[in-house]
Write a protein that holds these residues in place. Sequence first.
Motif, short mmCIF file in Angstrom:
data_model
loop_
_atom_site.label_atom_id
_atom_site.label_comp_id
_atom_site.label_asym_id
_atom_site.label_seq_id
_atom_site.Cartn_x
_atom_site.Cartn_y
_atom_site.Cartn_z
N SER A 263 0.83 -1.21 0.00
CA SER A 263 0.00 0.00 0.00
C SER A 263 0.87 1.26 0.00
O SER A 263 0.52 2.26 -0.64
CB SER A 263 -0.95 0.00 1.20
OG SER A 263 -0.22 -0.05 2.42
N GLU B 170 2.40 1.50 -3.50
CA GLU B 170 1.36 1.97 -4.40
C GLU B 170 1.17 3.48 -4.27
O GLU B 170 1.10 4.20 -5.28
CB GLU B 170 0.04 1.26 -4.10
CG GLU B 170 -1.11 1.70 -4.97
CD GLU B 170 -2.41 1.01 -4.61
OE1 GLU B 170 -3.45 1.48 -5.11
OE2 GLU B 170 -2.41 0.03 -3.84
N CYS C 194 4.11 5.32 -5.87
CA CYS C 194 4.01 5.28 -7.33
C CYS C 194 2.91 6.22 -7.83
O CYS C 194 3.09 6.89 -8.86
CB CYS C 194 3.74 3.86 -7.81
SG CYS C 194 5.16 2.76 -7.63
N ARG C 195 1.82 6.28 -7.10
CA ARG C 195 0.73 7.17 -7.50
C ARG C 195 1.18 8.63 -7.43
O ARG C 195 0.98 9.41 -8.37
CB ARG C 195 -0.49 6.95 -6.61
CG ARG C 195 -1.69 7.82 -7.00
CD ARG C 195 -2.95 7.46 -6.26
NE ARG C 195 -3.47 6.21 -6.82
CZ ARG C 195 -3.63 5.07 -6.13
NH1 ARG C 195 -3.36 5.03 -4.85
NH2 ARG C 195 -4.10 4.00 -6.70
N GLN D 294 6.41 3.60 -11.97
CA GLN D 294 6.25 2.18 -11.72
C GLN D 294 7.15 1.77 -10.55
O GLN D 294 8.17 2.43 -10.29
CB GLN D 294 6.64 1.39 -12.97
CG GLN D 294 5.71 1.62 -14.14
CD GLN D 294 4.31 1.13 -13.86
OE1 GLN D 294 4.10 0.01 -13.38
NE2 GLN D 294 3.33 1.97 -14.14
#
Length: 72
Positions: A46, A49, A52-53, A58
């Motif tokens: 999480s 993620e 990366c967001r 990536q």
Amino acid sequence: MAIIVRIDVELAKRKMSVGEFAEKVGLTPANVAVLKNGRAKAVRFSTLEAMCRVLECQPGDLLEFVDDEESA
């Protein structure tokens, strides 16, 4: 075996400060420093993620595997 963390490279590309990044990801600046300096023992998916967001990248842009045996 070594995992190299490339957060600093991605932050520099985006001209984003550690403080701004930490706030957007939901981490403390101290925890970002632990990740950047390679002292982290684990990273939650999480968290990866969210990183990366925020950085629009990536996971492979943030983490690199380097085989110690091959470099020796």
